[in-house]
Design a protein around this motif. Structure first.
Motif, PDB file in Angstrom:
ATOM      1  N   PRO A  68     -70.236 -29.554 -34.432  1.00 39.96           N
ATOM      2  CA  PRO A  68     -71.274 -30.508 -34.831  1.00 39.96           C
ATOM      3  C   PRO A  68     -71.785 -31.262 -33.597  1.00 39.96           C
ATOM      4  CG  PRO A  68     -69.404 -30.626 -36.326  1.00 39.96           C
ATOM      5  CD  PRO A  68     -68.989 -29.739 -35.191  1.00 39.96           C
ATOM      6  N   GLY A  69     -73.087 -31.419 -33.516  1.00 39.28           N
ATOM      7  CA  GLY A  69     -73.671 -32.082 -32.349  1.00 39.28           C
ATOM      8  C   GLY A  69     -73.707 -31.207 -31.111  1.00 39.28           C
ATOM      9  N   PHE A  70     -73.645 -29.899 -31.278  1.00 38.86           N
ATOM     10  CA  PHE A  70     -73.615 -28.975 -30.147  1.00 38.86           C
ATOM     11  C   PHE A  70     -74.811 -29.200 -29.223  1.00 38.86           C
ATOM     12  CE2 PHE A  70     -75.089 -24.874 -28.396  1.00 38.86           C
ATOM     13  CZ  PHE A  70     -74.006 -24.588 -27.575  1.00 38.86           C
ATOM     14  N   ASP A  71     -74.533 -29.274 -27.928  1.00 39.54           N
ATOM     15  CA  ASP A  71     -75.542 -29.440 -26.887  1.00 39.54           C
ATOM     16  C   ASP A  71     -75.433 -28.259 -25.934  1.00 39.54           C
ATOM     17  OD1 ASP A  71     -77.158 -30.108 -24.767  1.00 39.54           O
ATOM     18  OD2 ASP A  71     -76.147 -31.992 -24.287  1.00 39.54           O
ATOM     19  N   PRO A  72     -76.417 -27.355 -25.925  1.00 40.92           N
ATOM     20  CA  PRO A  72     -76.322 -26.186 -25.039  1.00 40.92           C
ATOM     21  C   PRO A  72     -76.383 -26.536 -23.562  1.00 40.92           C
ATOM     22  CG  PRO A  72     -78.494 -26.313 -26.050  1.00 40.92           C
ATOM     23  CD  PRO A  72     -77.656 -27.356 -26.714  1.00 40.92           C
ATOM     24  N   GLY A  73     -76.686 -27.780 -23.252  1.00 40.63           N
ATOM     25  CA  GLY A  73     -76.711 -28.204 -21.861  1.00 40.63           C
ATOM     26  C   GLY A  73     -75.340 -28.560 -21.315  1.00 40.63           C
ATOM     27  N   ARG A  74     -74.309 -28.494 -22.143  1.00 35.79           N
ATOM     28  CA  ARG A  74     -72.940 -28.759 -21.705  1.00 35.79           C
ATOM     29  C   ARG A  74     -72.144 -27.461 -21.699  1.00 35.79           C
ATOM     30  NH1 ARG A  74     -70.542 -33.369 -25.429  1.00 35.79           N
ATOM     31  NH2 ARG A  74     -68.897 -33.257 -23.853  1.00 35.79           N
ATOM     32  N   ARG A  75     -71.037 -27.479 -21.000  1.00 37.67           N
ATOM     33  CA  ARG A  75     -70.093 -26.351 -21.027  1.00 37.67           C
ATOM     34  C   ARG A  75     -69.044 -26.618 -22.100  1.00 37.67           C
ATOM     35  NH1 ARG A  75     -69.663 -22.847 -16.330  1.00 37.67           N
ATOM     36  NH2 ARG A  75     -71.790 -22.717 -15.500  1.00 37.67           N
ATOM     37  N   TRP A  76     -68.802 -25.608 -22.955  1.00 32.35           N
ATOM     38  CA  TRP A  76     -67.892 -25.768 -24.083  1.00 32.35           C
ATOM     39  C   TRP A  76     -66.759 -24.757 -23.997  1.00 32.35           C
ATOM     40  CZ3 TRP A  76     -68.870 -29.420 -27.994  1.00 32.35           C
ATOM     41  CH2 TRP A  76     -70.119 -30.047 -27.916  1.00 32.35           C
ATOM     42  N   PRO A  77     -65.570 -25.152 -24.452  1.00 29.57           N
ATOM     43  CA  PRO A  77     -64.482 -24.166 -24.544  1.00 29.57           C
ATOM     44  C   PRO A  77     -64.775 -23.172 -25.672  1.00 29.57           C
ATOM     45  CG  PRO A  77     -63.767 -26.281 -25.422  1.00 29.57           C
ATOM     46  CD  PRO A  77     -65.123 -26.510 -24.845  1.00 29.57           C
ATOM     47  N   LEU A  78     -64.311 -21.950 -25.490  1.00 31.75           N
ATOM     48  CA  LEU A  78     -64.540 -20.867 -26.444  1.00 31.75           C
ATOM     49  C   LEU A  78     -63.229 -20.457 -27.098  1.00 31.75           C
ATOM     50  CD1 LEU A  78     -66.251 -18.483 -27.660  1.00 31.75           C
ATOM     51  CD2 LEU A  78     -65.599 -17.181 -25.608  1.00 31.75           C
ATOM     52  N   VAL A  79     -63.257 -20.260 -28.418  1.00 28.85           N
ATOM     53  CA  VAL A  79     -62.109 -19.729 -29.147  1.00 28.85           C
ATOM     54  C   VAL A  79     -62.563 -18.492 -29.912  1.00 28.85           C
ATOM     55  CG1 VAL A  79     -60.398 -20.135 -30.949  1.00 28.85           C
ATOM     56  CG2 VAL A  79     -61.013 -21.981 -29.371  1.00 28.85           C
ATOM     57  N   HIS A  80     -61.939 -17.355 -29.620  1.00 31.68           N
ATOM     58  CA  HIS A  80     -62.169 -16.151 -30.409  1.00 31.68           C
ATOM     59  C   HIS A  80     -61.284 -16.201 -31.651  1.00 31.68           C
ATOM     60  CE1 HIS A  80     -64.814 -13.545 -28.091  1.00 31.68           C
ATOM     61  NE2 HIS A  80     -64.194 -13.915 -26.981  1.00 31.68           N
ATOM     62  N   ASN A  81     -61.895 -16.073 -32.827  1.00 28.24           N
ATOM     63  CA  ASN A  81     -61.191 -16.023 -34.110  1.00 28.24           C
ATOM     64  C   ASN A  81     -61.226 -14.565 -34.574  1.00 28.24           C
ATOM     65  OD1 ASN A  81     -60.128 -16.426 -36.632  1.00 28.24           O
ATOM     66  ND2 ASN A  81     -61.762 -17.754 -37.363  1.00 28.24           N
ATOM     67  N   ILE A  82     -60.152 -13.813 -34.326  1.00 30.38           N
ATOM     68  CA  ILE A  82     -60.147 -12.356 -34.488  1.00 30.38           C
ATOM     69  C   ILE A  82     -59.588 -11.997 -35.865  1.00 30.38           C
ATOM     70  CG2 ILE A  82     -59.360 -10.172 -33.513  1.00 30.38           C
ATOM     71  CD1 ILE A  82     -58.995 -11.632 -30.826  1.00 30.38           C
TER      72      ILE A  82
END
Length: 658
Positions: free
Chosen positions: A419-433
């Motif tokens: 929520p509130g995602f800003d593409p101008g920031r770097r975000w951690p990624l989690v793969h949900n497999i």
């Protein structure tokens, strides 16, 4: 509004399968409400109208499940349980009010009630012991077993456990007729000795329109189950033995349904089951007069589920996965190209009624399941059981993303943003497999692995539908047989590169997580790459050879590429614990003691190897859970461990550097 938490999951009501009244003006719906502090849930039946009104029908101090509405639309039968030790009673109540009448108590419980068309009696499945098939004899044997000092389980069967329960008790389901006026109970299958199903007994049966016959699916083989076949049987309710409708037919025949005129029987078949359990399902119509069989969907490369005739008998309505969604389709009774009625999200459990509408359930990545109606190609959500709770929650946006994967083939994934995602920031990624491997990460709500809860903690969540996933072609699903770690690995890594190329993922803060086959892929990946900062392996297959301790060992030659006594190297080639020499990723290992699909030693072995190598690892072991974590407080603990491990190694989002 605020981000979602694990506690919110257990406050939301869980809406079950609607069973509409014949005219379609309303449906009876089981709705479960949990009390996390008490560590339990209660299911009540509600009457939900097409106008969106909902009122409870049954008591709040008991579980009421498996509703069946009679032909007049005035009464509902159901199974009531008053507590954990109550096996359940068959009950009937009027829909216009009044107390329920409980007809009989079966010693080992009962499932799947169905009305006879004239409303005089109900059919229900109940387990009895093979050696004590009379109900009173079963009751006495049950009580004796409770007092027995020896609890040993002894078997010579190939299949002796299933998911989280043992099959060595000698109980088999019989079909009973229960007179509504008197409660008199008659065993209609007194000589029956085979299992109806390993999973949900009684789900696959139907009563003929004239009330003279039933059709059901059951195992077509006896112990020790060296071979596995399911067949469709018919049984004359006025006496006579059950008979297979196609003894030499496909090895999987399931879920028979009578046509409204009683002239035909519809059921689903799989040709390559169990060697390829994801083999697509074809619908077969059997003419009961001539014995002629017609395959209705042979040329359609999707798998129907939950099929039902429309009341006029002109069409068959069903749900089917398609490109990571589940939609409703209809096909003419004579066959032809299925036509989409409504597109998911995730639509399932269609129940067509006489006015042309179809009751069902609808859910998505952003909303839990709710009651809906499809009419004139329009989907209307008529249930509002969670509106008040959802109004307070800020759900993350979801995106359907396509990218080139293994061998350049287009691969799909769902991306859920915080929520509130800003593409101008770097975000951690989690793969949900996802598990399976022949499953799918769909546009559907998940109570145990909820992408919104993960995203709300500050992570971009990617759910890749790698090679082997369902809802594409049979060939796509079959393409990983004998090489579980090959193309799916390439697909997950390609998804990672694709997201990194979009600029908002922090390459130093990425994690992989998965359960069952998803856990397999996590365990395999940590032996192949160090690009992920953390890993979570839940109920993961880590040693292919060790999977001969699983509940169903049929089909391993095809899935693993060989049997260990024929070609051990083929099995070990894609076995994660044989490929952990380079493993260095901190890994959270989670497993349940009562998991008979992926036995607990799989998780313990992975944890032991990592600790012996000096890799950071943490073990979370649930003695009272199986393949899934189902108890409310255990689930909250699970989410705490899961999110705690991610925060420990990924931290929170950080601003994108200038």
């Amino acid at each position: 509004m605020r981000p979602m938490t694990p506690e919110d999951l257990w406050k939301l009501r869980r809406v079950g399968q609607p069973e509409p009244l014949p005219g379609g003006e309303a449906a009876v719906v089981p709705i479960t409400q949990y009390d996390a502090a008490e560590n339990r849930g209660r299911t009540r039946l509600h009457l939900v109208t097409a106008a969106g009104e909902s009122r409870p029908l049954t008591r709040e101090d008991a579980d009421s499940t498996a509703p069946a509405v009679d032909a007049t639309g005035r009464r509902v039968a159901f199974i009531r349980k008053s507590g954990e030790d109550d096996p359940g009673r068959l009950c009937v109540m009027r829909l216009d009010g009044g107390e329920a009448q409980c007809l009989t108590a079966f010693p080992l419980g009962a499932v799947a009630p169905r009305w006879l068309p004239d409303g005089s009696a109900l059919l229900v499945w109940s387990p009895v012991y093979r050696d004590h098939p009379d109900l009173e004899a079963t009751r006495a044997e049950r009580d004796a077993r409770k007092q027995a000092k020896v609890k040993a389980r002894v078997t010579e069967d190939r299949i002796y456990r299933y998911w989280n329960r043992w099959l060595t008790g000698g109980d088999v389901h019989h079909l009973f007729r229960v007179d509504v006026a008197t409660g008199e109970t008659t065993d209609l299958t007194p000589g029956w000795t085979r299992l109806i199903d390993f999973e949900e007994a009684g789900a696959g049966y139907d009563v003929s329109p004239d009330g003279r016959q039933v059709a059901f699916h059951a195992l077509a083989v006896d112990p020790p189950y060296g071979d596995l076949r399911f067949g469709v049987y018919t049984l004359d309710l006025n006496g006579g033995a059950s008979a297979l409708v196609d003894p030499e037919g496909p090895p999987s025949q399931r879920r028979p349904r009578y046509s409204p005129d009683g002239a035909a029987l519809l059921y689903g078949v799989q040709y390559d089951w169990p060697d390829f359990y994801a083999d697509r399902i074809r619908l077969v119509r059997l003419d009961l007069g001539s014995g002629e069989r017609t395959t209705l969907t042979e040329d359609w490369d999707r798998s129907p589920t939950g099929w039902e005739f429309t009341p006029d008998g002109a069409q068959i309505v069903f749900a089917a996965e398609d490109h990571a969604r589940c939609s409703l389709f209809a096909v003419p009774v004579a066959g032809g190209e299925p036509q989409m009625l409504a597109r998911g999200g995730w639509l399932h459990g269609p129940r067509p009624v006489s006015d042309g509408r179809v009751w069902c359930r609808v859910e998505s990545l952003t909303r839990p399941a709710e009651v809906a109606i499809v009419a004139a190609d329009r989907l209307e959500v008529v249930g509002h059981h969670n509106d008040d709770l959802l109004a307070a929650l800020d759900m993350g946006a979801t995106e359907d993303v396509r990218f080139p994967g293994a061998e350049g083939r287009e691969i799909q994934m769902w991306v859920t943003y915080p929520p509130g995602f800003d593409p101008g920031r770097r975000w951690p990624l989690v793969h949900n497999i996802h598990g399976g491997p022949h499953g799918v990460s769909g546009d559907q709500w998940h109570w145990r692995w909820n992408a919104q809860v993960f995203a709300a903690a500050g992570y971009v969540v990617a759910a890749v539908n790698f090679h082997g996933s369902s809802s594409w072609s049979n060939e796509f699903a079959r393409g990983i047989q004998g090489a579980w770690g090959d193309k799916p690995t390439a697909d997950v890594l390609a998804a990672t590169d694709h997201l990194l190329g979009r600029g908002f993922i922090d390459p130093d803060h990425m994690a992989i997580a998965g359960g069952s086959y998803g856990g397999y892929l996590v365990a395999w990946l940590i032996g192949q790459t160090d690009r992920f900062r953390a890993a979570i392996c839940h109920a993961g297959v880590t040693n292919l050879l060790g999977q001969y301790a699983t509940d169903v060992t049929h089909g391993r030659r095809a899935a693993f590429g060989g049997e260990p006594w024929d070609d051990l190297e083929a099995v070990r080639r894609w076995s994660p614990t044989d490929a952990l020499a380079a493993a260095a990723t901190p890994t959270l290992v989670i497993h349940g003691e009562q998991d008979y699909r992926v036995v607990v030693t799989q998780g313990l072995e992975l944890y032991g190897i990592l600790k012996a190598k000096g890799v950071e690892a943490r073990l979370v072991y649930y003695p009272d859970e199986g393949h899934w974590i189902l108890k409310p407080q255990n689930s909250l603990h699970w989410y705490g461990e899961f999110l705690g491990w991610l925060e420990r190694y990924l931290g929170r989002p950080i601003p994108k550097p200038e």
